[in-house]
Design a protein around this motif. Structure first.
Motif, PDB file in Angstrom:
ATOM      1  N   ALA A  59      71.951  36.142  22.847  1.00 33.68           N
ATOM      2  CA  ALA A  59      73.307  35.770  22.467  1.00 33.68           C
ATOM      3  C   ALA A  59      74.098  35.288  23.679  1.00 33.68           C
ATOM      4  O   ALA A  59      73.875  35.726  24.802  1.00 33.68           O
ATOM      5  CB  ALA A  59      74.014  36.968  21.830  1.00 33.68           C
ATOM      6  N   GLU A  60      75.017  34.373  23.448  1.00 34.21           N
ATOM      7  CA  GLU A  60      75.970  33.857  24.453  1.00 34.21           C
ATOM      8  C   GLU A  60      75.276  33.040  25.551  1.00 34.21           C
ATOM      9  O   GLU A  60      75.470  31.851  25.660  1.00 34.21           O
ATOM     10  CB  GLU A  60      76.811  34.987  25.047  1.00 34.21           C
ATOM     11  CG  GLU A  60      77.703  35.660  24.008  1.00 34.21           C
ATOM     12  CD  GLU A  60      78.591  36.717  24.609  1.00 34.21           C
ATOM     13  OE1 GLU A  60      78.796  36.719  25.839  1.00 34.21           O
ATOM     14  OE2 GLU A  60      79.091  37.547  23.831  1.00 34.21           O
ATOM     15  N   MET A  61      74.465  33.684  26.379  1.00 34.62           N
ATOM     16  CA  MET A  61      73.757  32.958  27.433  1.00 34.62           C
ATOM     17  C   MET A  61      72.257  33.062  27.203  1.00 34.62           C
ATOM     18  O   MET A  61      71.686  34.149  27.235  1.00 34.62           O
ATOM     19  CB  MET A  61      74.103  33.525  28.820  1.00 34.62           C
ATOM     20  CG  MET A  61      73.450  32.747  29.964  1.00 34.62           C
ATOM     21  SD  MET A  61      73.695  33.534  31.596  1.00 34.62           S
ATOM     22  CE  MET A  61      75.461  33.352  31.781  1.00 34.62           C
ATOM     23  N   SER A  62      71.586  31.943  26.959  1.00 29.97           N
ATOM     24  CA  SER A  62      70.149  31.968  26.724  1.00 29.97           C
ATOM     25  C   SER A  62      69.398  32.118  28.045  1.00 29.97           C
ATOM     26  O   SER A  62      69.966  31.934  29.133  1.00 29.97           O
ATOM     27  CB  SER A  62      69.701  30.683  26.027  1.00 29.97           C
ATOM     28  OG  SER A  62      69.719  29.597  26.938  1.00 29.97           O
ATOM     29  N   GLY A  63      68.111  32.421  27.930  1.00 26.78           N
ATOM     30  CA  GLY A  63      67.292  32.512  29.128  1.00 26.78           C
ATOM     31  C   GLY A  63      67.203  31.193  29.875  1.00 26.78           C
ATOM     32  O   GLY A  63      67.142  31.163  31.102  1.00 26.78           O
ATOM     33  N   LEU A  64      67.223  30.086  29.147  1.00 31.57           N
ATOM     34  CA  LEU A  64      67.191  28.767  29.790  1.00 31.57           C
ATOM     35  C   LEU A  64      68.485  28.514  30.558  1.00 31.57           C
ATOM     36  O   LEU A  64      68.470  27.948  31.661  1.00 31.57           O
ATOM     37  CB  LEU A  64      66.979  27.680  28.742  1.00 31.57           C
ATOM     38  CG  LEU A  64      65.625  27.710  28.015  1.00 31.57           C
ATOM     39  CD1 LEU A  64      65.609  26.673  26.896  1.00 31.57           C
ATOM     40  CD2 LEU A  64      64.481  27.459  28.987  1.00 31.57           C
ATOM     41  N   ASP A  65      69.621  28.936  29.979  1.00 37.20           N
ATOM     42  CA  ASP A  65      70.912  28.800  30.669  1.00 37.20           C
ATOM     43  C   ASP A  65      70.906  29.598  31.970  1.00 37.20           C
ATOM     44  O   ASP A  65      71.371  29.122  33.014  1.00 37.20           O
ATOM     45  CB  ASP A  65      72.057  29.287  29.783  1.00 37.20           C
ATOM     46  CG  ASP A  65      72.283  28.392  28.573  1.00 37.20           C
ATOM     47  OD1 ASP A  65      71.956  27.195  28.658  1.00 37.20           O
ATOM     48  OD2 ASP A  65      72.790  28.889  27.550  1.00 37.20           O
ATOM     49  N   LEU A  66      70.382  30.818  31.893  1.00 34.46           N
ATOM     50  CA  LEU A  66      70.331  31.674  33.079  1.00 34.46           C
ATOM     51  C   LEU A  66      69.398  31.089  34.135  1.00 34.46           C
ATOM     52  O   LEU A  66      69.720  31.076  35.331  1.00 34.46           O
ATOM     53  CB  LEU A  66      69.882  33.078  32.684  1.00 34.46           C
ATOM     54  CG  LEU A  66      69.803  34.126  33.800  1.00 34.46           C
ATOM     55  CD1 LEU A  66      71.129  34.224  34.546  1.00 34.46           C
ATOM     56  CD2 LEU A  66      69.422  35.484  33.217  1.00 34.46           C
TER      57      LEU A  66
END
Length: 241
Positions: A59-66
């Protein structure tokens, strides 16, 4: 040498399963876990793990975003994606992922990933030791002083200056403590407080202070160094066998 790992997954059972499999390898140390990207970021900058195992669908921040944020770090950790969805694999490797684990995790698959990480980290550490500066350059009014990191006891922020205390002298520099921490990365330094950076090889004693905070004593130094309660647990993990 231990491989310091963080596991990020919003599913507690999956997170526990992966941690269990990783801990069967003696040279793996799981130093932190997180159930979302925001919490992971806080711990990442504080603990600086070697490797992050990342779920993708969160939720909110995906692993790809991180992973995209991690790529902007000066010394980013290795990333291994651990997910139930095979369709992200192509995109994941654009973020220079070391591996892509699929749930449910297989013991043999995790073992192969650990072996791959072991080789990659050995190469990285060897490369870093070859290119890292041997001495810290400190600019003073009458020239540049070169100091070996092993001679530094601690560094702290005082008003507009960063004070660098060594076994022989005390220097004042305009470099920020954050930039100094980056320069000393690869040497045994640890942020014990927002205003203090300490050479852990000089630590003699950890003394309880108040409200969960501690103080440090260092070899060859009479000054007691504060340890914020937010850093105590991480410091003990860093120091203890």
């Amino acid at each position: 040498m231990k491989i310091r790992v963080m596991v990020v997954d919003d599913e507690p059972l999956s997170r526990a399963e992966l941690i269990h499999l990783l801990q069967t390898h003696q040279h793996i140390e799981v130093i932190a876990e997180a159930d979302c990207g925001e919490t992971a970021l806080e711990k990442l900058f504080q603990l600086q793990p070697d490797v992050v195992f990342l779920d993708i669908e969160m939720a909110e921040m995906s692993g790809l975003d991180l992973a995209k944020i991690l790529q902007q770090m000066k010394q980013p950790p290795f990333v291994v994606f651990a997910t139930a969805y095979p369709n992200y694999a192509v995109e994941a490797f654009r973020y220079e992922a070391i591996d892509y684990l699929l749930k449910p995790f297989a013991e043999e698959q995790v073992h192969e990933t650990v072996m791959r990480l072991t080789r990659k980290l050995a190469e990285k550490r060897e490369s870093f030791s070859e290119i890292s500066p041997r001495k810290l350059a400190i600019e003073e009014e009458d020239g540049i002083v070169y100091v070996s990191p092993s001679e530094i006891l601690f560094c702290c922020r005082e008003e507009r200056d960063t004070v660098i205390v060594t076994t022989q002298n005390t220097y004042h520099s305009k470099i920020t403590l954050k930039d100094l921490e980056q320069k000393l990365k690869g040497s045994p330094f640890f942020r014990t407080h927002k205003s203090y950076l300490v050479n852990v090889e000089k630590i003699e004693q950890l003394i309880p202070w108040f409200n969960g905070a501690y103080q440090l004593t260092l070899t060859g130094c009479n000054e007691k160094i504060p340890v914020s309660r937010n850093y105590v647990k991480a410091l003990r993990k860093f120091l203890e066998l």
